[in-house]
Enzyme design. Sequence first.
Site, PDB file in Angstrom:
ATOM      1  N   LEU A 219      18.976  26.325 -15.348  1.00 54.62           N
ATOM      2  CA  LEU A 219      17.857  27.088 -14.770  1.00 54.62           C
ATOM      3  C   LEU A 219      17.719  26.898 -13.269  1.00 54.62           C
ATOM      4  O   LEU A 219      17.113  27.729 -12.593  1.00 54.62           O
ATOM      5  CB  LEU A 219      16.540  26.705 -15.465  1.00 54.62           C
ATOM      6  CG  LEU A 219      16.370  27.253 -16.882  1.00 54.62           C
ATOM      7  CD1 LEU A 219      15.027  26.837 -17.449  1.00 54.62           C
ATOM      8  CD2 LEU A 219      16.503  28.775 -16.905  1.00 54.62           C
TER       9      LEU A 219
ATOM     10  N   LEU B 157       8.223  50.684 -11.416  1.00 53.21           N
ATOM     11  CA  LEU B 157       8.884  49.382 -11.512  1.00 53.21           C
ATOM     12  C   LEU B 157       8.374  48.418 -10.439  1.00 53.21           C
ATOM     13  O   LEU B 157       8.209  48.801  -9.282  1.00 53.21           O
ATOM     14  CB  LEU B 157      10.404  49.569 -11.346  1.00 53.21           C
ATOM     15  CG  LEU B 157      11.257  48.288 -11.227  1.00 53.21           C
ATOM     16  CD1 LEU B 157      11.355  47.575 -12.572  1.00 53.21           C
ATOM     17  CD2 LEU B 157      12.655  48.616 -10.713  1.00 53.21           C
TER      18      LEU B 157
ATOM     19  N   SER C   4      16.688  30.177  -3.109  1.00 51.33           N
ATOM     20  CA  SER C   4      15.924  29.035  -3.613  1.00 51.33           C
ATOM     21  C   SER C   4      15.571  28.106  -2.461  1.00 51.33           C
ATOM     22  O   SER C   4      16.155  28.191  -1.371  1.00 51.33           O
ATOM     23  CB  SER C   4      16.740  28.273  -4.661  1.00 51.33           C
ATOM     24  OG  SER C   4      17.672  27.434  -4.026  1.00 51.33           O
ATOM     25  N   THR C   5      14.642  27.200  -2.724  1.00 53.27           N
ATOM     26  CA  THR C   5      14.270  26.233  -1.682  1.00 53.27           C
ATOM     27  C   THR C   5      15.449  25.289  -1.382  1.00 53.27           C
ATOM     28  O   THR C   5      15.468  24.664  -0.327  1.00 53.27           O
ATOM     29  CB  THR C   5      13.035  25.402  -2.127  1.00 53.27           C
ATOM     30  OG1 THR C   5      13.242  24.964  -3.479  1.00 53.27           O
ATOM     31  CG2 THR C   5      11.770  26.229  -2.066  1.00 53.27           C
TER      32      THR C   5
ATOM     33  N   ASP D 298      24.066  34.857  -9.433  1.00 55.76           N
ATOM     34  CA  ASP D 298      25.001  33.829  -8.977  1.00 55.76           C
ATOM     35  C   ASP D 298      26.426  34.385  -8.869  1.00 55.76           C
ATOM     36  O   ASP D 298      26.771  35.309  -9.602  1.00 55.76           O
ATOM     37  CB  ASP D 298      24.948  32.663  -9.982  1.00 55.76           C
ATOM     38  CG  ASP D 298      25.304  31.328  -9.351  1.00 55.76           C
ATOM     39  OD1 ASP D 298      25.607  31.307  -8.141  1.00 55.76           O
ATOM     40  OD2 ASP D 298      25.294  30.324 -10.073  1.00 55.76           O
TER      41      ASP D 298
ATOM     42  N   HIS E   6      27.795  38.058  -0.256  1.00 54.22           N
ATOM     43  CA  HIS E   6      26.346  38.285  -0.252  1.00 54.22           C
ATOM     44  C   HIS E   6      26.032  39.760   0.007  1.00 54.22           C
ATOM     45  O   HIS E   6      25.129  40.323  -0.593  1.00 54.22           O
ATOM     46  CB  HIS E   6      25.670  37.410   0.809  1.00 54.22           C
ATOM     47  CG  HIS E   6      25.775  35.946   0.522  1.00 54.22           C
ATOM     48  ND1 HIS E   6      25.585  35.431  -0.745  1.00 54.22           N
ATOM     49  CD2 HIS E   6      26.059  34.882   1.319  1.00 54.22           C
ATOM     50  CE1 HIS E   6      25.751  34.115  -0.711  1.00 54.22           C
ATOM     51  NE2 HIS E   6      26.041  33.758   0.529  1.00 54.22           N
TER      52      HIS E   6
ATOM     53  N   ARG F 287      31.813  32.948  -4.832  1.00 58.83           N
ATOM     54  CA  ARG F 287      33.051  32.895  -5.618  1.00 58.83           C
ATOM     55  C   ARG F 287      33.775  34.240  -5.590  1.00 58.83           C
ATOM     56  O   ARG F 287      34.993  34.305  -5.511  1.00 58.83           O
ATOM     57  CB  ARG F 287      32.729  32.483  -7.061  1.00 58.83           C
ATOM     58  CG  ARG F 287      33.791  31.599  -7.667  1.00 58.83           C
ATOM     59  CD  ARG F 287      33.346  31.008  -8.983  1.00 58.83           C
ATOM     60  NE  ARG F 287      32.070  30.303  -8.890  1.00 58.83           N
ATOM     61  CZ  ARG F 287      31.318  29.963  -9.938  1.00 58.83           C
ATOM     62  NH1 ARG F 287      31.720  30.290 -11.162  1.00 58.83           N
ATOM     63  NH2 ARG F 287      30.192  29.319  -9.777  1.00 58.83           N
TER      64      ARG F 287
ATOM     65  N   ARG G 290      22.577  25.137   2.913  1.00 53.62           N
ATOM     66  CA  ARG G 290      23.837  25.822   3.227  1.00 53.62           C
ATOM     67  C   ARG G 290      24.052  25.890   4.737  1.00 53.62           C
ATOM     68  O   ARG G 290      23.120  25.701   5.511  1.00 53.62           O
ATOM     69  CB  ARG G 290      23.804  27.225   2.631  1.00 53.62           C
ATOM     70  CG  ARG G 290      23.849  27.175   1.119  1.00 53.62           C
ATOM     71  CD  ARG G 290      23.894  28.556   0.552  1.00 53.62           C
ATOM     72  NE  ARG G 290      23.928  28.530  -0.902  1.00 53.62           N
ATOM     73  CZ  ARG G 290      23.957  29.626  -1.650  1.00 53.62           C
ATOM     74  NH1 ARG G 290      23.951  30.810  -1.083  1.00 53.62           N
ATOM     75  NH2 ARG G 290      23.997  29.529  -2.956  1.00 53.62           N
TER      76      ARG G 290
ATOM     77  N   ASN H  60      28.253  35.128  -5.784  1.00 57.65           N
ATOM     78  CA  ASN H  60      28.628  35.947  -4.621  1.00 57.65           C
ATOM     79  C   ASN H  60      29.700  35.251  -3.776  1.00 57.65           C
ATOM     80  O   ASN H  60      30.657  35.879  -3.344  1.00 57.65           O
ATOM     81  CB  ASN H  60      27.396  36.243  -3.772  1.00 57.65           C
ATOM     82  CG  ASN H  60      26.307  36.896  -4.596  1.00 57.65           C
ATOM     83  OD1 ASN H  60      26.427  38.053  -4.957  1.00 57.65           O
ATOM     84  ND2 ASN H  60      25.267  36.142  -4.930  1.00 57.65           N
TER      85      ASN H  60
HETATM   86  C1  V0D Z   1      22.240  37.318  -1.491  1.00 53.00           C
HETATM   87  C2  V0D Z   1      22.619  38.242  -4.342  1.00 53.00           C
HETATM   88  C3  V0D Z   1      18.501  41.679  -1.531  1.00 53.00           C
HETATM   89  C4  V0D Z   1      21.941  36.944  -4.014  1.00 53.00           C
HETATM   90  C5  V0D Z   1      21.926  39.462  -3.804  1.00 53.00           C
HETATM   91  C6  V0D Z   1      17.136  36.196   1.640  1.00 53.00           C
HETATM   92  C7  V0D Z   1      22.150  36.359  -2.642  1.00 53.00           C
HETATM   93  C8  V0D Z   1      22.068  39.616  -2.314  1.00 53.00           C
HETATM   94  C9  V0D Z   1      17.484  40.931  -0.950  1.00 53.00           C
HETATM   95  C10 V0D Z   1      16.131  41.378  -0.682  1.00 53.00           C
HETATM   96  C11 V0D Z   1      20.115  38.583  -1.133  1.00 53.00           C
HETATM   97  C12 V0D Z   1      15.087  40.465  -0.660  1.00 53.00           C
HETATM   98  C13 V0D Z   1      13.786  40.882  -0.442  1.00 53.00           C
HETATM   99  C14 V0D Z   1      13.530  42.211  -0.236  1.00 53.00           C
HETATM  100  C15 V0D Z   1      14.537  43.141  -0.263  1.00 53.00           C
HETATM  101  C16 V0D Z   1      15.832  42.723  -0.483  1.00 53.00           C
HETATM  102  C17 V0D Z   1      18.040  39.669  -0.745  1.00 53.00           C
HETATM  103  C18 V0D Z   1      18.244  37.442  -0.162  1.00 53.00           C
HETATM  104  C19 V0D Z   1      19.545  37.432  -0.600  1.00 53.00           C
HETATM  105  C20 V0D Z   1      17.673  36.163   0.342  1.00 53.00           C
HETATM  106  F1  V0D Z   1      12.258  42.625  -0.022  1.00 53.00           F
HETATM  107  N1  V0D Z   1      19.588  40.953  -1.653  1.00 53.00           N
HETATM  108  N2  V0D Z   1      19.327  39.722  -1.180  1.00 53.00           N
HETATM  109  N3  V0D Z   1      17.482  38.555  -0.234  1.00 53.00           N
HETATM  110  N4  V0D Z   1      21.430  38.546  -1.591  1.00 53.00           N
END
Ligand code: V0D
Length: 260
Positions: free
Chosen positions: A212, A148, A82-83, A37, A54, A41, A88, A39
């Site tokens: 949560l 991992l 999230s769903t 959480d 992001h 901000r 947004r 990004n």
């Molecule tokens: C934005 C902070 C990596 C949270 C992290 C679609 C919000 C960066 C992925 C990612 C997001 C997802 C699957 C994958 C490889 C990379 C990602 C989303 C948002 C939502 F196989 N960062 N990331 N996916 N953010």
Amino acid sequence: MLNKLFNKSKIGKHSMEVKESLKNDECLPYHIAIIMDGNGRWAKKRAMPRIAGHHEGMQTVRKITRIADDIGIKVLTLYAFSTENWKRPKSEVEYLMSLPQMFLNSFMPELMERNIRVEMIGDKEGLPSNTKSALNEAMEKTKNNTGLILNFAMNYGSRAEIVNAMKDIMIEVNNGNLTLEEVDEKTIDQYLLTSKLPEPDLLIRTSGEVRLSNFMLWQLAYTEFWFTDVLWPDFDKETFMEAIQAYQQRNRRYGGLKGE
Ligand code: V0D
């Protein structure tokens, strides 16, 4: 069958035996889950658009994945979308949905080199086709990797997950493949999206929110929680280690009390 891959039989429901065997390792958590959480901000503080936050958050995913792998974490579950996040602005959702592809395009060689396996939990069918195919490709390419497990929660909601598990169980009962008396906690575990994974040992949430938000409600029953005001793009090795040390201290205290 996949349980063997994750050594679920060995580590047991709450990873107790892993915790035991890692005593010398000061009880390194086996499975860490993170609610990433802050990004938006982070960007706002810099007078930047939310998508810049992001993007920076994605770089943090890379860094933390490397560290988790280096220190021997076995499962890293990251709550990426999230769903509820569909509410947004359309442009922000579109940008978010391009991140998996962006991430995988540049990070895939390193994922292979590090023997990391990409997995996801959530409603994949609800994702845009580009996002879905990027994920499918990554899961397919890394499916035989044994290091991992990098598990992304995407289009994930825990209550929906539980509803679907209940429905699937009821179908089995209806079909006579399962009796009401046989349904127990283990049955429910088996029908959740996390059936192949041990439960998280440590949950981290960044950015000062202490809730949560519909994340892994069933699976977090015995998990240690750690919250920080640090925004996800600012989350670094030092913060990560602080969280793990807090987890280890709690475990040590528990062990001490138990022994007395
Ligand atoms: C934005 C902070 C990596 C949270 C992290 C679609 C919000 C960066 C992925 C990612 C997001 C997802 C699957 C994958 C490889 C990379 C990602 C989303 C948002 C939502 F196989 N960062 N990331 N996916 N953010």
